[in-house]
Enzyme design. Sequence first.
Site, PDB file in Angstrom:
ATOM      1  N   SER A  99       0.738  -1.062   0.038  1.00 21.53           N
ATOM      2  CA  SER A  99      -0.044  -0.068  -0.090  1.00 21.53           C
ATOM      3  C   SER A  99       0.810   1.290  -0.039  1.00 21.53           C
ATOM      4  O   SER A  99       1.888   1.501  -0.708  1.00 21.53           O
ATOM      5  CB  SER A  99      -0.879  -0.033   1.260  1.00 21.53           C
ATOM      6  OG  SER A  99      -1.955   0.820   1.092  1.00 21.53           O
ATOM      7  N   ASP A 141      -9.823  -4.116  -5.663  1.00 18.36           N
ATOM      8  CA  ASP A 141      -8.935  -3.163  -4.923  1.00 18.36           C
ATOM      9  C   ASP A 141      -9.011  -1.795  -5.820  1.00 18.36           C
ATOM     10  O   ASP A 141      -8.831  -1.862  -6.973  1.00 18.36           O
ATOM     11  CB  ASP A 141      -7.267  -3.681  -4.834  1.00 18.36           C
ATOM     12  CG  ASP A 141      -6.511  -2.557  -4.030  1.00 18.36           C
ATOM     13  OD1 ASP A 141      -7.184  -1.598  -3.556  1.00 18.36           O
ATOM     14  OD2 ASP A 141      -5.145  -2.952  -4.049  1.00 18.36           O
ATOM     15  N   HIS A 168      -7.693  -5.147  -1.120  1.00 17.33           N
ATOM     16  CA  HIS A 168      -6.759  -4.410  -0.405  1.00 17.33           C
ATOM     17  C   HIS A 168      -6.447  -4.742   0.943  1.00 17.33           C
ATOM     18  O   HIS A 168      -7.394  -4.965   1.610  1.00 17.33           O
ATOM     19  CB  HIS A 168      -7.103  -3.009  -0.754  1.00 17.33           C
ATOM     20  CG  HIS A 168      -5.801  -2.139  -0.292  1.00 17.33           C
ATOM     21  ND1 HIS A 168      -4.951  -1.711  -1.295  1.00 17.33           N
ATOM     22  CD2 HIS A 168      -5.228  -1.396   0.890  1.00 17.33           C
ATOM     23  CE1 HIS A 168      -3.853  -0.902  -0.705  1.00 17.33           C
ATOM     24  NE2 HIS A 168      -4.346  -0.698   0.595  1.00 17.33           N
TER      25      HIS A 168
END
Length: 298
Positions: A115, A268, A298
């Site tokens: 991320s 995601d 995610h």
Amino acid sequence: LPACRDSKLFINDLHFDEVPVRIYLPRVPSASKRRGVIFFHGGCGMFGSIRSYERICRYIARKSDSVVVSVGYHLSPERKYPAQTLDCLTATVHFLKTAENYGVDPHRIIVCGDSAGGTFTASVCQELVNRKDIPKIRAQVLIYPFLQALNFNLPSHQKNAFIAFLSRERTVHFILKYLKKDCSMKEAILAGSHVPESMNLKYKKWIYPDLIPEIFKLGYKPPLPTSLLPQVHEETKELFETRLSPLLAEDAVVCHLPDACIITCEHDVLRDDGLLYKKRLEDNNVKVTWHHMEEGFH
């Protein structure tokens, strides 16, 4: 919190030039120098810690028989952007220079992050491209990375706009919080009103729905045209810096980047960031290994 004892790893808390790190070293002696992994945790630069990624880093160290350095970069808002990227850069340079002190081959060190940690990974690799005084990073691993703040209307943003945990709206909200900006600008940024037409035209060659493979564009509808809001653009110029949007780096930088492994997830909002960066790297003859998790979030 200090690390718990591990039967297979030595675990030490240190500082690399004032940046907190936790090092995981396999206990079993090695006949040769080991590989090194520098890990940047996710959390939009505001959440997460060395402790919250303890289990992952232990797993990587054990399974790969590598020395893992988990970087505890200082978080926003206490430390304003770009302190997080700079902490990651500082820790990386320190480890590249001192790797042999930890039994690591300095030419076999990779940088890895998930991320926002993937954002820091991409940014650090770009910033080190022209450094001649330290060993080159061997590879970069980007796990569902955030890589651009120019366009929040790509196919994955539409498809996964209301997915739990990281929705399209929450993504922009977190970015504005991270930069300590007024969150009332969220709707304008979601619509694209923070980007001048000249900038859209300039970066269309790198960030555009037509660059996404057709299989990922089912049901995609081009957004309605929007007008620039000059005040929003002026207030959010950091969004176009390569430290926050590595996808905007010039080809002269991208062509010198290390080999990459990119992991994307179908469900995601950031999926297409990874797909577009994959294409950019490949277009610049950088070797890419891509893993797509069809049922992943995610």
